[in-house]
Enzyme design. Sequence first.
Site: not given
Ligand SMILES: [Fe+2]
Length: 272
Positions: A152, A186, A207, A210, A212
């Site tokens: 991120y 990630y 994970r 996705h 958010h």
């Molecule tokens: Fe996330």
Amino acid sequence: MNESLTQNVTEAFGHCADARTKEIVTALVRHLHAFARDVNLTHDEWRRGIEFLTATGKKCDGIRQEFILLSDTLGLSIVLDDINQHHDDGATESSLLGPFYRDGVKEAALGANIAQSDGEPVYFHGVVSVVSGKPVADALIEVWQTAPNGMYEGQDPDQPEGNLRGRFRTDADGAYAFHSIKPTSYPIPTDGPVGQMLLATGRHPMRPAHIHFRIDAPGYEPLTTALYSSDDPYVNSDAVFGVKPSLVIEYVSKDGGYDAARDFVLIPRERA
Ligand SMILES: [Fe+2]
């Protein structure tokens, strides 16, 4: 087995003035004792457990919260999500907020591109409504996702400020739309005790990809959720158990990129 041991301890909290605190600590004692008896916990195992929790605490600082990671990987966070979500037939299910939400992102016009990284282009669009089908105009939509390197903006000094974060308002028909790139799977941080726990128990730290979403509109319950990619190899084994079948979406190939359509259904506050 001496059941009175557990009773002695719960009774020791008998004078706790706050009813809710009393309820929580006595239930904790009952479950903790039952757990130790269930597995016939040895002194050595107890000591190793203490060492693990101590290491977990030592890994925490102002930014890193290893205990939340532990809660996530033990599925406690998603259980909490389940307990506290207002369930309503037809409403969009919630998912974990995660640690990478950021406030203060500049609002952009519908149709804007939130990606300043190269990647596979995606056009995200849909309608925000209530169960009855009535559109929700002027709903605030916040989105955030990883770059193709799995990080991120905020974790990665090489990404431009605000990269892959967006803030929009639905139009009069409840519609939203923006351009971005396909999110990437990630790993959660593995350089601490939680990572060692995953390794020692044969689990992976990934994970699934996705994006958010947080959706907020006056008169409605705020919705924190995420959309998971159906073609991701980890979609059925999320390390933090955030995936719900209703939140898995298809990326449909279109014009050299992808089209991702998804509507959201909010719950009016008075019914929550
Ligand atoms: Fe996330």
